[in-house]
Design an enzyme around this catalytic site. Sequence first.
Site, PDB file in Angstrom:
ATOM      1  N   LYS A 113     -35.249  13.818  54.137  1.00 45.61           N
ATOM      2  CA  LYS A 113     -35.714  14.014  52.760  1.00 45.61           C
ATOM      3  C   LYS A 113     -34.781  14.949  52.000  1.00 45.61           C
ATOM      4  O   LYS A 113     -34.595  14.795  50.796  1.00 45.61           O
ATOM      5  CB  LYS A 113     -37.143  14.563  52.749  1.00 45.61           C
ATOM      6  CG  LYS A 113     -38.178  13.528  53.160  1.00 45.61           C
ATOM      7  CD  LYS A 113     -39.591  14.024  52.887  1.00 45.61           C
ATOM      8  CE  LYS A 113     -40.621  12.974  53.259  1.00 45.61           C
ATOM      9  NZ  LYS A 113     -42.008  13.469  53.144  1.00 45.61           N
ATOM     10  N   LYS A 200     -37.867   2.152  56.960  1.00 43.89           N
ATOM     11  CA  LYS A 200     -39.313   1.951  56.925  1.00 43.89           C
ATOM     12  C   LYS A 200     -39.818   1.790  55.503  1.00 43.89           C
ATOM     13  O   LYS A 200     -39.228   2.312  54.568  1.00 43.89           O
ATOM     14  CB  LYS A 200     -40.029   3.091  57.675  1.00 43.89           C
ATOM     15  CG  LYS A 200     -40.047   4.387  56.945  1.00 43.89           C
ATOM     16  CD  LYS A 200     -41.068   5.366  57.522  1.00 43.89           C
ATOM     17  CE  LYS A 200     -41.119   6.540  56.572  1.00 43.89           C
ATOM     18  NZ  LYS A 200     -42.088   7.550  56.804  1.00 43.89           N
ATOM     19  N   LYS A 203     -43.246   5.072  50.236  1.00 48.37           N
ATOM     20  CA  LYS A 203     -43.674   5.256  48.847  1.00 48.37           C
ATOM     21  C   LYS A 203     -42.527   5.730  47.982  1.00 48.37           C
ATOM     22  O   LYS A 203     -42.530   5.550  46.778  1.00 48.37           O
ATOM     23  CB  LYS A 203     -44.764   6.336  48.781  1.00 48.37           C
ATOM     24  CG  LYS A 203     -46.056   5.966  49.442  1.00 48.37           C
ATOM     25  CD  LYS A 203     -47.091   7.042  49.095  1.00 48.37           C
ATOM     26  CE  LYS A 203     -48.156   7.155  50.148  1.00 48.37           C
ATOM     27  NZ  LYS A 203     -48.306   8.511  50.662  1.00 48.37           N
TER      28      LYS A 203
HETATM   29  P1  AMP Z   1     -47.227   9.160  53.914  1.00 46.59           P
HETATM   30  O1  AMP Z   1     -47.037   7.917  53.095  1.00 46.59           O
HETATM   31  O2  AMP Z   1     -45.934   9.768  54.297  1.00 46.59           O
HETATM   32  O3  AMP Z   1     -48.208  10.110  53.328  1.00 46.59           O
HETATM   33  O4  AMP Z   1     -47.863   8.669  55.305  1.00 46.59           O
HETATM   34  C1  AMP Z   1     -49.237   8.540  55.540  1.00 46.59           C
HETATM   35  C2  AMP Z   1     -49.506   7.865  56.876  1.00 46.59           C
HETATM   36  O5  AMP Z   1     -48.992   6.525  56.871  1.00 46.59           O
HETATM   37  C3  AMP Z   1     -48.867   8.551  58.074  1.00 46.59           C
HETATM   38  O6  AMP Z   1     -49.714   8.472  59.192  1.00 46.59           O
HETATM   39  C4  AMP Z   1     -47.613   7.749  58.304  1.00 46.59           C
HETATM   40  O7  AMP Z   1     -47.182   7.808  59.640  1.00 46.59           O
HETATM   41  C5  AMP Z   1     -48.073   6.355  57.939  1.00 46.59           C
HETATM   42  N1  AMP Z   1     -46.960   5.536  57.452  1.00 46.59           N
HETATM   43  C6  AMP Z   1     -46.209   5.779  56.346  1.00 46.59           C
HETATM   44  N2  AMP Z   1     -45.268   4.808  56.186  1.00 46.59           N
HETATM   45  C7  AMP Z   1     -45.436   3.930  57.223  1.00 46.59           C
HETATM   46  C8  AMP Z   1     -44.781   2.716  57.622  1.00 46.59           C
HETATM   47  N3  AMP Z   1     -43.774   2.201  56.929  1.00 46.59           N
HETATM   48  N4  AMP Z   1     -45.231   2.112  58.745  1.00 46.59           N
HETATM   49  C9  AMP Z   1     -46.258   2.616  59.448  1.00 46.59           C
HETATM   50  N5  AMP Z   1     -46.911   3.752  59.131  1.00 46.59           N
HETATM   51  C10 AMP Z   1     -46.517   4.422  58.028  1.00 46.59           C
END
Ligand code: AMP
Length: 337
Positions: A113, A200, A203
Site C-alpha cells: 500500500k 487480487k 476496492k
Molecule cells: P477489505 O476489502 O480489505 O476490507 O477486506 C475485507 C475482507 O475481505 C477481508 O477478510 C479480506 O481478506 C477479504 N478480501 C478482500 N479482498 C479479497 C479478495 N480479492 N478475495 C478474497 N477475499 C478478499
Amino acid sequence: MPKQRILSGVQPTGNLHIGNYLGAIRNWVENQVNYENFFCVVDLHALTAPHNPNELAEHTRRTAALYIACGIDPQQSTIFVQSHISAHAELTWLLNCITPLNWLERMIQFKEKAIKQGENVNAGLLDYPVLMASDILLYQADLVPVGEDQKQHLELTRDIVVRFNDQFGSDRDVPILKLPEPLIRKEGARVMSLTDGTSKMSKSDPSEMSRIHLLDDADTIAKKIKRCKTDTIRELEFDNPDRPECHNLLSLYAILSGKTKEAVQAECADMRGWGDFKPLLAETVINSLQPIQTKYYEVVNEKGYLDRVLKAGREKAGAIAFETLKQVKSALGFLLP
Ligand code: AMP
Ligand code: TRP
C-alpha cells in the site's frame, strides 16, 4: 460448552465486491449458528488511505446493511461500528507501545500500500495491523475468519498476544489476552481481478471493470464479465499457472454455482470456449447476487432498523471491549479511576 467467539470486519472504503463476499462474509454467514459472532465495520481503518469525509458515514451504513443482506442475522450476531467503541483506539495506543517497530515494517500489505499511495503514506497505515489486533483482542476472539491476504496480520496479532501476556501477565492462571486463530477457507480466499488474473480483486483498484460489486445491476455484471480479460485458448481448465484468468473465472463459477471442480471441468469440456462460458458465468453471478440485493434494499428502506441494530451492537460489544481494556490497563500498572 460455551460457543467459541468469532470476530471479523470489513473496511467501509468504497463498495463491497464479490471478493469480500466469497473470501470473508459468506463464511461468517455459513458458520454463524456455531459461534458467538461479532462483526464490525472497521471505519477507523478507512482513514489509513485518503478518504472522503462526505462519504464515510454513508459507506459505513452501507457496509453494515450489506452484512445483513448477505445473511448475517442481528439476532444471532452482534453487528457494530468500530469508531462507536473508543476502546479500539485506546487499546491500539497501549499495544503500540509494546509492538516493535520492525514487526510493522515487515508487513507485506504495508509495503504494497505504501508503494501504491506514494506521497500519501500516514503513520496510521503502518499502525494498521495494531488497530486490527486491538479489534480482535478486545473481544477475546477465538477465531478470525478472513481472506488469505490477512494471514500475516493475524500472525502479528498472535505475536503481540504472546509478548503482552509474557511481559505483563506471566503470574496469571488465565492469560490476559486470548491467542486467536485465523480461519481461512481455501476456496474463495483469493478472488482475482477481472482485468488481471495475477492481482487480487480490490476496492482500491482504479478500474471499476476489475471487480463486481455486490450491488451492481444485472446489465453491469453482464458487461463486466463480457469484457473481462481472458485468452485465445478455447479449452477451459483449472490450475494452469500460465492461465490465471481462466482459473479465476472457473473457480468463481464453481463456488457460486455450488458445483465441484470436477463437475465444472466436465461441463466446460463440452463448451466452445469463452463465448459459451461467459454468459453462463454472468447468469450465475447475477442469480447469486439477486437475493442479497433484494434484502439490502429492504434493510435500508425500513426506517430506523439499521440504527437500532447498530445501537444494540454498540451496547453489547462495548461492554465486553471496555472490560478487556480495563484488565489490560490494570496489568500495565495504570492508576485506575
Ligand atoms: P477489505 O476489502 O480489505 O476490507 O477486506 C475485507 C475482507 O475481505 C477481508 O477478510 C479480506 O481478506 C477479504 N478480501 C478482500 N479482498 C479479497 C479478495 N480479492 N478475495 C478474497 N477475499 C478478499
Ligand atoms: N484488515 C482487514 C482487511 O482489510 C479488516 C479488518 C480490520 C479485520 N480489523 C479486523 C478483519 C479484525 C478481521 C478482524 O481485510
